[in-house]
Structure formats: structure tokens, C-alpha cells
Design an enzyme around this catalytic site. Sequence first.
Site, PDB file in Angstrom:
ATOM      1  N   CYS A 113      40.134  57.820  36.972  1.00 40.70           N
ATOM      2  CA  CYS A 113      40.447  56.740  36.016  1.00 40.70           C
ATOM      3  C   CYS A 113      39.581  56.774  34.763  1.00 40.70           C
ATOM      4  CB  CYS A 113      40.315  55.380  36.692  1.00 40.70           C
ATOM      5  SG  CYS A 113      41.454  55.186  38.061  1.00 40.70           S
ATOM      6  N   HIS A 249      38.704  49.298  31.569  1.00 45.30           N
ATOM      7  CA  HIS A 249      39.676  49.895  32.495  1.00 45.30           C
ATOM      8  C   HIS A 249      40.454  48.759  33.160  1.00 45.30           C
ATOM      9  CE1 HIS A 249      41.583  52.316  35.392  1.00 45.30           C
ATOM     10  NE2 HIS A 249      40.806  51.996  36.424  1.00 45.30           N
ATOM     11  N   ASN A 279      47.300  49.442  37.239  1.00 44.87           N
ATOM     12  CA  ASN A 279      46.259  50.447  37.024  1.00 44.87           C
ATOM     13  C   ASN A 279      46.925  51.792  36.712  1.00 44.87           C
ATOM     14  OD1 ASN A 279      44.187  52.290  37.188  1.00 44.87           O
ATOM     15  ND2 ASN A 279      43.320  51.468  39.086  1.00 44.87           N
TER      16      ASN A 279
HETATM   17  O1  UT7 Z   1      40.807  52.406  39.215  1.00 47.33           O
HETATM   18  C1  UT7 Z   1      39.863  52.882  40.103  1.00 47.33           C
HETATM   19  C2  UT7 Z   1      38.998  51.813  40.564  1.00 47.33           C
HETATM   20  N1  UT7 Z   1      39.683  50.945  41.479  1.00 47.33           N
HETATM   21  C3  UT7 Z   1      39.364  49.668  41.504  1.00 47.33           C
HETATM   22  O2  UT7 Z   1      38.576  49.229  40.708  1.00 47.33           O
HETATM   23  C4  UT7 Z   1      39.950  48.801  42.582  1.00 47.33           C
HETATM   24  C5  UT7 Z   1      38.857  47.946  43.159  1.00 47.33           C
HETATM   25  N2  UT7 Z   1      39.287  47.093  44.250  1.00 47.33           N
HETATM   26  C6  UT7 Z   1      40.132  46.055  44.086  1.00 47.33           C
HETATM   27  O3  UT7 Z   1      40.660  45.820  43.014  1.00 47.33           O
HETATM   28  C7  UT7 Z   1      40.338  45.130  45.262  1.00 47.33           C
HETATM   29  O4  UT7 Z   1      39.411  45.418  46.267  1.00 47.33           O
HETATM   30  C8  UT7 Z   1      41.784  45.191  45.842  1.00 47.33           C
HETATM   31  C9  UT7 Z   1      42.752  44.554  44.872  1.00 47.33           C
HETATM   32  C10 UT7 Z   1      42.177  46.632  46.103  1.00 47.33           C
HETATM   33  C11 UT7 Z   1      41.844  44.402  47.148  1.00 47.33           C
HETATM   34  O5  UT7 Z   1      41.423  43.058  46.932  1.00 47.33           O
HETATM   35  P1  UT7 Z   1      40.362  42.371  47.906  1.00 47.33           P
HETATM   36  O6  UT7 Z   1      40.195  40.988  47.466  1.00 47.33           O
HETATM   37  O7  UT7 Z   1      39.145  43.265  47.914  1.00 47.33           O
HETATM   38  O8  UT7 Z   1      41.139  42.391  49.281  1.00 47.33           O
HETATM   39  P2  UT7 Z   1      40.737  43.099  50.657  1.00 47.33           P
HETATM   40  O9  UT7 Z   1      40.911  44.571  50.558  1.00 47.33           O
HETATM   41  O10 UT7 Z   1      39.417  42.571  51.081  1.00 47.33           O
HETATM   42  O11 UT7 Z   1      41.856  42.521  51.623  1.00 47.33           O
HETATM   43  C12 UT7 Z   1      41.964  41.119  51.905  1.00 47.33           C
HETATM   44  C13 UT7 Z   1      43.155  40.873  52.784  1.00 47.33           C
HETATM   45  C14 UT7 Z   1      43.206  41.795  54.006  1.00 47.33           C
HETATM   46  O12 UT7 Z   1      43.702  41.038  55.093  1.00 47.33           O
HETATM   47  P3  UT7 Z   1      42.676  40.404  56.161  1.00 47.33           P
HETATM   48  O13 UT7 Z   1      41.921  41.570  56.743  1.00 47.33           O
HETATM   49  O14 UT7 Z   1      41.778  39.470  55.390  1.00 47.33           O
HETATM   50  O15 UT7 Z   1      43.590  39.706  57.125  1.00 47.33           O
HETATM   51  C15 UT7 Z   1      44.226  42.838  53.618  1.00 47.33           C
HETATM   52  O16 UT7 Z   1      44.890  43.389  54.748  1.00 47.33           O
HETATM   53  O17 UT7 Z   1      44.364  41.127  52.050  1.00 47.33           O
HETATM   54  C16 UT7 Z   1      45.192  42.016  52.809  1.00 47.33           C
HETATM   55  N3  UT7 Z   1      45.980  42.798  51.851  1.00 47.33           N
HETATM   56  C17 UT7 Z   1      47.155  42.393  51.343  1.00 47.33           C
HETATM   57  N4  UT7 Z   1      47.898  41.284  51.549  1.00 47.33           N
HETATM   58  C18 UT7 Z   1      49.031  41.162  50.860  1.00 47.33           C
HETATM   59  C19 UT7 Z   1      45.675  44.006  51.304  1.00 47.33           C
HETATM   60  N5  UT7 Z   1      46.638  44.393  50.456  1.00 47.33           N
HETATM   61  C20 UT7 Z   1      47.563  43.403  50.447  1.00 47.33           C
HETATM   62  C21 UT7 Z   1      48.790  43.229  49.773  1.00 47.33           C
HETATM   63  N6  UT7 Z   1      49.490  42.103  50.009  1.00 47.33           N
HETATM   64  N7  UT7 Z   1      49.283  44.126  48.889  1.00 47.33           N
END
Ligand code: UT7
Length: 322
Positions: A113, A249, A279
Site C-alpha cells: 500500500c 492512505h 482501500n
Molecule cells: O492497507 C494496509 C493496511 N491495512 C490496514 O490498515 C487495515 C487495518 N485494520 C483495520 O482496518 C481493522 O482492523 C479491520 C477493519 C480490518 C477490522 O476491524 P476491527 O475493529 O479491528 O475488527 P476485528 O478484526 O477485531 O473484528 C471484530 C469482530 C469479530 O467478531 P468477534 O470475534 O468480535 O465475534 C469479527 O469476526 O467483527 C467480526 N467481523 C465482521 N463482522 C461483520 C470481521 N469482519 C467482519 C465483517 N462483517 N466484514
Amino acid sequence: MTYARILATGSALPDRVVTNADLEKIVDTSDEWIRTRTGIRERRIAADGETTGDLSFRAAQQALADAGVKASEIDLLVLGTTTPDLIFPSTACLIQHRLGANGCTAFDVNAACSGFVYALGVANNFIRAGQSKKALVVGAETLTRMVDWSERETCVLFGDGAGAVVLEASGEPGILATCLHADGGYKDLLYNPVGVSVGFKDEKNHGVRITMKGREVFKFAVKTFDALVGETLAAAGMQESEVDWLIPHQANLRIIEATAKRLKMSMDRVIVTVDKHANTSSGSVPLALDAAVRSGRIQRGQNLLLEAFGGGFTWASALVRY
Ligand code: UT7
């Protein structure tokens, strides 16, 4: 003193818009989850047969036309991408020929990225060293080609698009500082497990796909941007208050807001396109830059802070007098 000045910008997006509601139909997700966790509302997805090179070509043509520069005048073409059309020749070579810039230096940069900001840093150094007078820098991706559409954790996050800038050697200030970093020790947090040398299938028989530990990447990105802002301002000899626009970004609105807070900038001085583009990896910063230039928000003489973060990890910034 020779600077690299941005003469003009350009961008290109695929026609097809895919909304969060569209994704609700294919994976267990919701518009509400995607919007509140990421800020994304929709993304563009390349048509069958539409490539990174096609998007790059259109963005480059627009930037060259707006700069009033002929392709034959370009002596350097650097293209940031992690989704090239072919393994080789580079996408830079492919679009060089389509544009009619044959003969100039042309190569791709793969910094995930951070690809566009890396490419900008490379071109800046060519210009400062006197090896280039007019350069074309492109950031472009068709990242959705390597998304697993059954994995809700990743498939909602990405989109396709390209942006470009034309740079010219000038006695007037242009790019004031660039900072480029990488730490391959973080490879396992964000990567694509397959490739030429390891083979096109992993041990689970998966093909090409983005693998990310989102929460850990998020934390590292926030911490890294915090340090990067300080480093870049110091390299340019500037204060936070002198930055007119932050062009970050576009991965996650919450990461962008954290960086703006660090800079004590209100969000109306931050360019946000993650809602429309999601993204787009290397495409993200130049797409945001072009959108803000075209809407008239960014004016000549203003100071822009560009920053990016991606797989590697890589992270990079540029402070630019526009
Ligand atoms: O470009 C390169 C760099 N990349 C980035 O900068 C991305 C950095 N990371 C992020 O933007 C975030 O971590 C994400 C958007 C990818 C995820 O957000 P989060 O607030 O960190 O969520 P999480 O991964 O901690 O997941 C929270 C919950 C989980 O469920 P439980 O375990 O709490 O029951 C996931 O299974 O959300 C669930 N989940 C979803 N639910 C609905 C994960 N993806 C989804 C989804 N829809 N698409």
C-alpha cells in the site's frame, strides 16, 4: 537547489460500483459493521479484462494532458503496484509503450500500500540528482483480483483504482521531504502467501489471496503514523500548523482520524475518499490527491502531507509544496 514539483495529477476508477449492501448478499456482513469499523460505503471493482495497466494508462493520460506534457518528454516512469498485469514486463513498461514514452527509464515498485509514496520518493531522488527532468509517477491496483470473496474479514475492505502525477525539475520548492521505511519482520501480519517462487498454491491449496491480522495491523499503523508525522515534519523543518492538507492512505477512517488528531488537524483539512474507494493500496493516496485537486480544495502553494502504510510492513510519507 533542484526540487521535484507536481505539475498535474490524474486518476482512473473502474465503472462498476459495489456497495456495502451488495456485499451483504455474498458474505455475513452488514453495511453498519463496514461503515462503523472502516468508514467504507462503496468501492469500485475492475471489469473482466480491465487491468492495473488499463487504469494506470487512463490516470497517466489525464495527468499528462493536464500538465501539458507530451509522453515523449517523460524521461522517467515509476509505477507503484502489487497487482501488476504480468509478472514481467513491468506494468511501467506496458504503459510506457501505450503512452508513447518509449526509451525512458521505466520500472515498478512493490511496496504494497505504500507503493505510490515509495515511487514518488524514488522519482524525487532521480530529479534531485539531476537524472530526470520530467517524471511520471503512478500508483495503481486491481487488488480485488486477489480477494477471497468468501472471507468477510478482508473482502469488504478493498477496491480498484489508479492515480498519477507528473513531476518536473524546478528551482521552486516542490517535494520538501520524503521518508521511506520497511520492516520485513512483520511479514506474517499482512501478506499474500503465494507467488512465482513459492508456487501459486499454499499448503491449504489456496490460491492468491490477501491474508491480514487486521487488529494488529491497525494498532501498528496508528503507532507508525504517529512517529512518521514527527519524522517528516522534522525532515522538512516544519511545524504541524504549517501543514494545509493531510492526504493519508485510505484504509480505515479510524486510523485517519487518529493521525489527524496527532497533527492537531480538524477533519476538514484531511482528504477522505475511503468512503467511496475503500482501500485501493498503491492507488489510494494519488486517487485522494487527484480528487482534492479537481474539487479545488488543494491550491497552489499549500503544504500537503502524504502518508501510507502497507504489507512488508512498509510505511512512507512525503511533504509537498503543491
Ligand atoms: O492497507 C494496509 C493496511 N491495512 C490496514 O490498515 C487495515 C487495518 N485494520 C483495520 O482496518 C481493522 O482492523 C479491520 C477493519 C480490518 C477490522 O476491524 P476491527 O475493529 O479491528 O475488527 P476485528 O478484526 O477485531 O473484528 C471484530 C469482530 C469479530 O467478531 P468477534 O470475534 O468480535 O465475534 C469479527 O469476526 O467483527 C467480526 N467481523 C465482521 N463482522 C461483520 C470481521 N469482519 C467482519 C465483517 N462483517 N466484514
